[in-house]
Design an enzyme around this catalytic site. Structure first.
Site, PDB file in Angstrom:
ATOM      1  N   GLY A  71       3.656  53.208  54.444  1.00  0.00           N
ATOM      2  CA  GLY A  71       4.093  51.817  54.579  1.00  0.00           C
ATOM      3  C   GLY A  71       5.253  51.532  53.639  1.00  0.00           C
ATOM      4  O   GLY A  71       6.168  50.778  53.971  1.00  0.00           O
ATOM      5  N   SER A 198       0.914  50.000  57.231  1.00  0.00           N
ATOM      6  CA  SER A 198       0.517  51.210  56.490  1.00  0.00           C
ATOM      7  C   SER A 198      -0.705  51.842  57.154  1.00  0.00           C
ATOM      8  O   SER A 198      -1.610  51.133  57.602  1.00  0.00           O
ATOM      9  CB  SER A 198       0.161  50.838  55.048  1.00  0.00           C
ATOM     10  OG  SER A 198      -0.504  51.908  54.415  1.00  0.00           O
ATOM     11  N   HIS A 203      -6.768  51.733  54.777  1.00  0.00           N
ATOM     12  CA  HIS A 203      -6.284  50.660  55.644  1.00  0.00           C
ATOM     13  C   HIS A 203      -7.015  50.638  56.999  1.00  0.00           C
ATOM     14  O   HIS A 203      -7.894  51.440  57.247  1.00  0.00           O
ATOM     15  CB  HIS A 203      -4.775  50.780  55.802  1.00  0.00           C
ATOM     16  CG  HIS A 203      -4.043  50.460  54.516  1.00  0.00           C
ATOM     17  ND1 HIS A 203      -3.040  49.523  54.427  1.00  0.00           N
ATOM     18  CD2 HIS A 203      -4.192  50.948  53.270  1.00  0.00           C
ATOM     19  CE1 HIS A 203      -2.611  49.459  53.185  1.00  0.00           C
ATOM     20  NE2 HIS A 203      -3.289  50.314  52.460  1.00  0.00           N
ATOM     21  N   HIS A 230      17.533  61.651  57.405  1.00  0.00           N
ATOM     22  CA  HIS A 230      18.804  62.133  56.828  1.00  0.00           C
ATOM     23  C   HIS A 230      20.025  61.267  57.104  1.00  0.00           C
ATOM     24  O   HIS A 230      21.117  61.592  56.669  1.00  0.00           O
ATOM     25  CB  HIS A 230      19.113  63.561  57.316  1.00  0.00           C
ATOM     26  CG  HIS A 230      17.943  64.487  57.228  1.00  0.00           C
ATOM     27  ND1 HIS A 230      17.477  64.989  56.037  1.00  0.00           N
ATOM     28  CD2 HIS A 230      17.114  64.981  58.189  1.00  0.00           C
ATOM     29  CE1 HIS A 230      16.421  65.757  56.264  1.00  0.00           C
ATOM     30  NE2 HIS A 230      16.166  65.758  57.551  1.00  0.00           N
ATOM     31  N   ASN A 262      14.723  61.184  54.036  1.00  0.00           N
ATOM     32  CA  ASN A 262      13.814  61.901  54.933  1.00  0.00           C
ATOM     33  C   ASN A 262      12.417  61.356  54.685  1.00  0.00           C
ATOM     34  O   ASN A 262      11.761  61.719  53.704  1.00  0.00           O
ATOM     35  CB  ASN A 262      13.858  63.407  54.698  1.00  0.00           C
ATOM     36  CG  ASN A 262      12.897  64.114  55.647  1.00  0.00           C
ATOM     37  OD1 ASN A 262      12.253  63.463  56.476  1.00  0.00           O
ATOM     38  ND2 ASN A 262      12.793  65.414  55.537  1.00  0.00           N
TER      39      ASN A 262
HETATM   40  C1  PLP Z   1       1.429  44.729  51.107  1.00  0.00           C
HETATM   41  C2  PLP Z   1       1.643  46.214  51.024  1.00  0.00           C
HETATM   42  N1  PLP Z   1       2.859  46.705  51.302  1.00  0.00           N
HETATM   43  C3  PLP Z   1       3.106  48.026  51.267  1.00  0.00           C
HETATM   44  C4  PLP Z   1       2.126  48.929  50.934  1.00  0.00           C
HETATM   45  C5  PLP Z   1       2.446  50.376  50.876  1.00  0.00           C
HETATM   46  O1  PLP Z   1       1.789  51.140  51.844  1.00  0.00           O
HETATM   47  P1  PLP Z   1       1.600  52.707  51.602  1.00  0.00           P
HETATM   48  O2  PLP Z   1       0.479  52.877  50.639  1.00  0.00           O
HETATM   49  O3  PLP Z   1       1.287  53.251  52.957  1.00  0.00           O
HETATM   50  O4  PLP Z   1       2.880  53.220  51.073  1.00  0.00           O
HETATM   51  C6  PLP Z   1       0.847  48.475  50.618  1.00  0.00           C
HETATM   52  C7  PLP Z   1      -0.206  49.424  50.255  1.00  0.00           C
HETATM   53  O5  PLP Z   1      -1.365  49.169  50.264  1.00  0.00           O
HETATM   54  C8  PLP Z   1       0.599  47.082  50.652  1.00  0.00           C
HETATM   55  O6  PLP Z   1      -0.606  46.589  50.327  1.00  0.00           O
END
Ligand code: PLP
Length: 406
Positions: A71, A198, A203, A230, A262
């Site tokens: 995410g 994510s 999750h 890239h 990447n």
């Molecule tokens: C609001 C929010 N954004 C972004 C992320 C980042 O996701 P990831 O852990 O898959 O990098 C998270 C992670 O829990 C999150 O809670």
């Protein structure tokens, strides 16, 4: 012989907790999908990822999905893509309205791309940005709002979207915590120009690590695909709106048009995602059944401020804030939870202003303070929700907190 025992570093696997923060939702289907992918000999991003992107986008009624390895990477290329739009690109020094409570990587790409944050307090009950403050957060330099629905609970996305539209702002939805939540019948993660999700272990669906960006904008879709790999053109059709094919195949094969990264996912993650997506509706229903019990058991007890649902939460977890009007001692509550073998964590990393990293940011705090975010940080915590029935765990939580807060 492969050993399919799965270890996760989100939870403490050295022991089985009575009430853990998260649990695996993988079954035979996911393991078979991994096996099939291995047997097919395709490990780098291929057909499974491409099909998952289409299926995921379709589930959310969006035109394009671009899968990435997390995410956070979705947030990174999502922000980057807005800098390379032909018309009205974001520019360094532009301002962006953000909530005071979110995950670190909601914010980091904004800093990395030279945006100035206008930080707005959250509501103590929904935990989401206080939409009444948007007008005061706006300046002539404001170009974007980042909307985050915290832990399954939809932010005021309808209001935020209308506001963005009226003021010509980009709307970026970081929906990494709220897959399958709904506001007035519309899924979160579909309101923004860019919407991120994510698939990390804890999750709503998990590919272990993984994420996706959804958009309805064809140009953004192409920019995201180039930025994901890239900054090249290789993953784009020759009819792409973001480049003109020109050279021989030899030069086209290594043609770089954007300062990209990447952040590609593995093919295995695409295959797992397809199986998980099939289970999403029933897993959300399971989470919501647990939520109903949690709400029933804690209703009317004003020692705790619970998350007030806005629309239909997909209930990532259960949040509780020790009401400052009562004098429950945080440390003794935490000790009681530990003693009862109940896992708990700070709500989405708490108030971002309280983290050391803020010294690297260019920001302004709207209205001069974020008192609610501070209470969330100092007196809030969440416990896990899971897709299966966790009635005994929720009942035990109730007893433990009742005793600890007497
Ligand atoms: C609001 C929010 N954004 C972004 C992320 C980042 O996701 P990831 O852990 O898959 O990098 C998270 C992670 O829990 C999150 O809670």
């Amino acid at each position: 012989m492969l050993n399919w025992r799965i270890n996760f570093n989100f939870v403490d696997r050295s022991k089985n907790m009575f009430y853990d923060l998260a649990a695996s939702t993988w079954g035979e289907e996911e393991i078979n999908a991994i096996r099939r992918t291995i047997d097919a000999g395709q490990f780098t991003m291929g057909e499974q990822v491409a099909t998952f992107e289409k299926e995921f986008a379709k589930y959310f009624g969006m035109r394009y999905g671009v899968m990435v390895n997390s995410g956070s990477s979705g947030n990174l290329i999502g922000v980057a893509a807005l800098f390379y739009k032909k018309e009205r690109p974001l520019q360094r020094g532009d301002e962006v309205i953000v909530p005071a409570v979110s995950w670190s990587t909601t914010f980091h790409p904004l800093q990395q791309y030279g945006l100035k944050l206008r930080i707005v307090d959250v509501e103590l009950d929904t935990l989401n940005i206080d939409a009444n403050k948007l007008e005061r957060a706006l300046t002539p330099k404001t170009r974007m709002i980042v909307a985050v629905s915290i832990l399954g609970n939809p932010a005021a996305l309808d209001i935020i979207q209308k506001f963005s539209h009226e003021h010509g702002l980009y709307l970026f939805e970081d929906n990494c915590e709220s897959m399958d939540a709904e506001l007035a019948g519309r899924k979160t993660g579909t309101f923004g120009h860019v919407n991120t999700f994510s698939f990390f272990f804890s999750h709503h669906i998990s590919t272990m690590e993984g994420g996706i960006v959804l958009t309805d904008d064809s140009e953004l879709n192409h920019l995201l695909r180039s930025l994901r790999a890239h900054g090249w053109t290789r993953d784009l059709p020759r009819s792409s709106p973001i480049f003109e094919p020109r050279g021989s195949d030899h030069f086209e094969a290594y043609r770089f048009i954007l300062p990209g990264y990447n952040v590609r996912p593995l093919e295995i993650c695409g295959a797992i995602g397809r199986e998980q997506l099939k289970k999403l509706p029933s897993m959300t229903a399971g989470r919501r059944r647990n939520l109903a019990l949690f709400q029933k058991l804690f209703a009317g007890d004003d020692r705790f401020i619970l998350q007030r649902e806005n629309g239909k939460s997909s209930c990532f977890s259960f949040t509780l804030i020790l009401n400052p009007a009562h004098n429950a001692n945080r440390e003794s509550v935490f000790a009681a939870l530990r003693e009862a073998d109940i896992g708990f964590r700070m709500i989405t990393g708490g108030c971002f202003l309280k983290h050391d990293v803020i010294e690297y940011y260019n920001y302004v705090v709207v209205d001069g303070g974020v008192p609610n975010a501070e209470v969330v940080h100092d007196r809030g915590f969440f416990v896990g929700n899971q897709a299966h029935d966790i009635t005994p765990q929720i009942e035990r939580l109730r007893e433990v907190l009742d005793r600890a807060c007497r």
